[in-house]
Design an enzyme around this catalytic site. Structure first.
Site, PDB file in Angstrom:
ATOM      1  N   GLU A 102      -7.550  -3.310  -7.070  1.00 47.90           N
ATOM      2  CA  GLU A 102      -7.709  -4.005  -5.791  1.00 47.90           C
ATOM      3  C   GLU A 102      -9.133  -4.501  -5.609  1.00 47.90           C
ATOM      4  O   GLU A 102      -9.702  -4.436  -4.518  1.00 47.90           O
ATOM      5  CB  GLU A 102      -7.314  -3.085  -4.632  1.00 47.90           C
ATOM      6  CG  GLU A 102      -5.869  -2.647  -4.763  1.00 47.90           C
ATOM      7  CD  GLU A 102      -5.301  -2.098  -3.470  1.00 47.90           C
ATOM      8  OE1 GLU A 102      -5.687  -2.622  -2.412  1.00 47.90           O
ATOM      9  OE2 GLU A 102      -4.486  -1.178  -3.534  1.00 47.90           O
TER      10      GLU A 102
ATOM     11  N   ASN B 182       0.842  -1.194   0.000  1.00 47.85           N
ATOM     12  CA  ASN B 182       0.000   0.000   0.000  1.00 47.85           C
ATOM     13  C   ASN B 182       0.879   1.247   0.000  1.00 47.85           C
ATOM     14  O   ASN B 182       1.809   1.357   0.783  1.00 47.85           O
ATOM     15  CB  ASN B 182      -0.903   0.012   1.240  1.00 47.85           C
ATOM     16  CG  ASN B 182      -1.957  -1.079   1.169  1.00 47.85           C
ATOM     17  OD1 ASN B 182      -2.203  -1.650   0.112  1.00 47.85           O
ATOM     18  ND2 ASN B 182      -2.567  -1.365   2.300  1.00 47.85           N
TER      19      ASN B 182
END
Lengths: 279, 290, 265
Positions: free
Chosen positions: A166, A42
């Site tokens: 994602e 991330n």
């Protein structure tokens, strides 16, 4: 070489002028019909990449080409027609009050005549196995089902490329499998280019090619087997390695010279079985 | 502190046309200083069950004993607040509960609700922040300026600062990247090992369940399907597969290999990659092929 | 508590009324508000009653269910009834009991007003009971369409309404989730003085707003990615179909109005 469908030439991007670069001098290509996984922890810049591919963001420096069209304010809507995006949160991309309304939303935006819409809605929902849920409301669907509807909504617009940003990270294992199964089928049946942005290494292992992002830059690019051979290097980048690679490593440490590039479980099973036959 | 249920049942919207039984016949014990994993499908009743552990839900019949307090189906129970101090719950996506201007205030919120002075709460906030792997610089930042992973840690710190004796975690790593996942799971494990806290982990990850827990509860369709140590639970992987649940990757691989060979390798399913390696090695070294 | 209230709730059963075009239903309900005021004698009220009753029967929804669901509105009707009984001083004095004096005019007036109220409530709830909120939105959008010429943002309004409808259950779930999370952190929403309770709402409202904004932002992005550029040039997937039965229903209402005009004093 196949047609370069997406091209990034020395792209840099910052969210604002004081902020550090989210992307710095990024160049890569995506070829027509391939499944490319972009991985990174991330904050590595991978989601920014996705938003630059359909003009939700524009580069500060460098150029982005989609199907040979240069991304610019004027061409942004033509580019969006070719690029379908599935986002992370299943709830926050469900616009319609029912499944079929949601799939129709994009078609309505494009001014498609109603008869054709009905056909395309059904067709798209068939592709993701959701045709039995036409009138279902979103709060009665599971996360995996909602994401499949999101894929159908994108499919109905007949894009050349689908970006999964994602798209499986908020799903339970069952939902994740449902979605990946649908994507794999689609890729085989239609001539679609798929870019999945993910930190799930099992998802990445299914791709044809992987790009590893780190600190806003392309860290490595290669076939899944090449990437997973990086091993500890990947762990240092905040990523993981797939189970099969871990097992190969463990067996190698115990004196069995198993090729490092075995990625599929089935292949490793076969290899071990053959190894036994030859002893 | 021990948590124990007896014939616990929970029915949503009882006595209405929308009545729905979420849990029935739940008899479990969560011993003091234990690490229990609860596994099962979405909708198997896991989330409903864990809300009983600190009295957010009261059983509609049967009872639950939390420490000394027994909660049955009687009208609104008194003394629930003291229970909530002892049993902390970290819900799914806990960053959604942040609301204060600064990280420090948000972490202090829980402890101060339970009667701590501001000074004491601040000391706890510092400590909790350190526990979740963030430094003191974060104290005066706005939680909303942080990354998703950092917000998650702040929210967890907010629960840790209450110093619960039992920590209930509902998929605490959902959506995190692999590094964040490992760091947070290791942190919970050290709380259990070093501070004597009990952990109840609701998870979809069989890897986490087998790696960290000393007991596993398998929930299925509103009741306990199986209860035991990871070894006992994963000893019959077919059962879990029949329920449509995952099994640890090492077991899945072993089953595939055994199917190919047509015989078992090793005495039992491997619940870790090391066990699997040993089993494969002994198979390769064995002279005869069965 | 919300479960027991049926006012504004859709009941999914099969019926002629359910199948009607929402535009027809909207027009009829709108006209009915005026038609009700045409009645002014037993005959006309009787006719209105028969009309309402038949509409209810056609809707295939259990009358007992409707009556139960509208119970709280009956208190309102009772209140207006009593108000008229006690405060209208016309006609013959019927009852005199201390300071309470009931006149014939008051009694009749009370009954009439209550009936009017009763019919109106039944009829409007029939609309929401037999029409999904999204159908009502579609109907409104279509009926208001001419206003587009006056630059009235009809499409935007309808889209806003439909998105709001779609997100109500999501936000309800979220409210409950955040409430529980804060309760687990020691907040008590049901005890303490009014100010403590008001304060307890803050940790609920702020996250709710922040998440709603985040949702709105992501939703806008998703809409843009699917090519949404405003109402211009959009086609419509949801189809409204005006049938013979809709024309008939409208004609029946007109016939009713004419009869009422003829029969009223």
């Amino acid at each position: 070489m196949a047609n370069k469908f997406v091209q990034f030439n020395n792209v840099s991007f910052r969210y604002d002028e004081e902020a550090p670069y989210a992307l710095k001098n990024v160049s890569f290509s995506v070829f027509e019909g391939e499944w490319l996984a972009i991985v990174g922890h991330n904050g590595s810049g991978k989601s920014t990449l996705a938003k630059l591919m359909n003009g939700l963001l524009f580069p500060e420096e460098g150029d982005v080409y989609i199907n040979h069209l240069k991304l610019s304010e004027e061409l942004v809507w033509d580019i969006r027609d070719q690029v379908g995006m599935v986002f992370q949160n299943p709830d926050n991309q469900f616009v319609g009050t029912t499944v079929q309304d949601d799939v129709a939303f994009g078609l309505e935006n494009h001014g498609i005549p109603r008869d054709e819409m009905v056909e395309r809605v059904h067709e798209a929902l068939r592709h993701v196995n959701m045709v039995d849920f036409l009138d279902q409301e979103p709060h009665h669907l599971s996360g995996g089902q909602k994401q499949r509807v999101a894929i159908a909504s994108v499919l109905a617009l007949r894009p050349k490329i689908i970006i999964l940003d994602e798209a499986t990270s908020m799903l339970d294992p069952r939902g994740r499998n449902e979605v990946l199964e649908v994507v794999r089928e689609l890729k085989n049946k239609e001539n679609l280019t798929i870019i999945s942005i993910t930190h799930d290494l099992d998802e990445a292992a299914k791709a044809d090619r992987i790009i590893v992002m780190n600190k806003g830059q392309v860290y490595r690019e290669g076939l899944p087997e090449d990437i997973f051979m990086m091993d500890d290097e990947l762990t240092k980048l905040g990523l993981d390695i797939p189970f099969t690679t871990k097992l190969v490593k463990s067996l190698r440490e115990n004196g069995y010279d198993i090729p490092k590039d075995i990625l599929q479980e089935e292949k490793l099973v076969d290899y071990i079985w053959k190894l036994k036959q030859n002893i | 502190m021990e948590i124990k249920t007896k014939h616990l049942e929970y029915v949503y919207q009882k006595n209405s046309p929308f009545e729905k039984r979420a849990l029935y016949n739940i008899n479990i014990t969560i011993p003091e200083n234990s690490y229990t994993a609860i596994i099962g499908h979405t909708g198997s009743g896991k989330s409903t069950l864990l809300q009983h552990f600190n009295g957010l839900l009261q059983p509609t019949s049967g009872e639950i004993q939390i420490g000394d307090l027994v909660i049955g189906s009687e009208k609104k129970k008194k003394g629930l607040k003291s229970i909530r101090k002892k049993v902390g719950i970290v819900f799914q996506f806990p960053e959604h509960q942040l609301f204060e201007e600064t990280v420090e205030k948000d972490i202090c919120f829980g402890p101060m609700n339970f009667g701590l002075s501001e000074e004491e709460a601040k000391i706890r906030a510092k400590k909790a922040l350190k526990q979740v792997g963030l430094n003191e610089e974060f104290l005066q930042k706005s939680p909303f300026d942080l990354s998703g992973g950092q917000m998650r840690r702040i929210a967890i710190a907010g629960v840790l600062a209450m110093k619960p004796e039992v920590l209930v975690l509902d998929e605490p790593t959902a959506g995190l990247d692999p590094r964040g996942r490992t760091e947070i799971m290791d942190m919970f494990y050290s709380l259990y090992k070093q501070h004597g806290i009990s952990i109840v982990l609701v998870t979809h990850s069989m890897e986490d369940a087998s790696k960290y827990a000393d007991h596993i509860i398998v929930m299925h369709k509103g009741t306990v399907y199986k209860y035991g140590t990871p070894r006992e639970i994963f000893d019959s992987p077919e059962e879990l597969i029949k329920l449509g649940l995952d099994v640890p990757e090492s077991i899945r691989f072993q089953l595939k290999l055994e199917e190919k060979i047509g015989a078992q390798i090793g005495k039992q399913p491997s619940i870790s990659i090391n066990e699997l390696t040993d089993n494969i090695l002994s198979y390769l070294k064995r002279g005869d092929i069965q | 508590m919300m479960e027991k209230m049926i006012f504004g709730r859709y009941i999914p059963v099969e019926s002629v009324i359910h199948r009607m075009d929402p535009r027809a239903k909207l027009i009829i309900v709108f006209l009915f508000i005026f038609v009700v005021f045409l009645a002014n004698n037993p005959m006309t009220y009787g006719l209105l009653g028969v009309f309402t009753f038949i509409a209810l029967l056609l809707s295939n929804i259990k009358i007992s269910f409707i009556i139960k669901g509208l119970r709280f509105l009956f208190w309102l009707i009772l209140f207006t009834f009593l108000l008229h009984i006690f405060f209208t001083k016309e006609g013959e004095l019927l009852v005199s009991w201390g300071f309470i004096k009931i006149y014939e005019g008051g009694l009749i007036q009370g009954i009439y007003i209550s009936l009017r109220f009763f019919f109106l409530i039944l009829f409007t709830s029939l609309l929401t009971l037999t029409t999904t909120p999204i159908e009502i939105t579609d109907g409104l959008e279509s009926l208001l369409n001419p206003l587009k010429k006056l630059k009235f943002p009809v499409h935007e309004l309808a889209l806003m309404l439909s998105i709001a409808l779609r997100f109500i259950p999501t936000l309800m779930d979220e409210t409950e989730k955040i409430m529980k999370a804060q309760q687990a952190r020691g907040v008590d929403f049901s005890e303490g003085s009014l100010t403590t309770r008001a304060k307890a709402i803050i940790p609920l409202l702020i996250p709710l707003f922040i998440n709603a904004f985040k949702r709105a932002d992501e939703l806008a992005t998703a809409m843009e990615a699917r090519g949404y550029r405003g109402g211009e040039g959009r086609t419509k997937y949801r189809l409204l179909k005006w049938d013979l039965r809709d024309t008939l229903a409208l004609l029946i209402l007109i016939a009713l109005s004419v009869t009422l005009i003829l029969l009223r004093n």
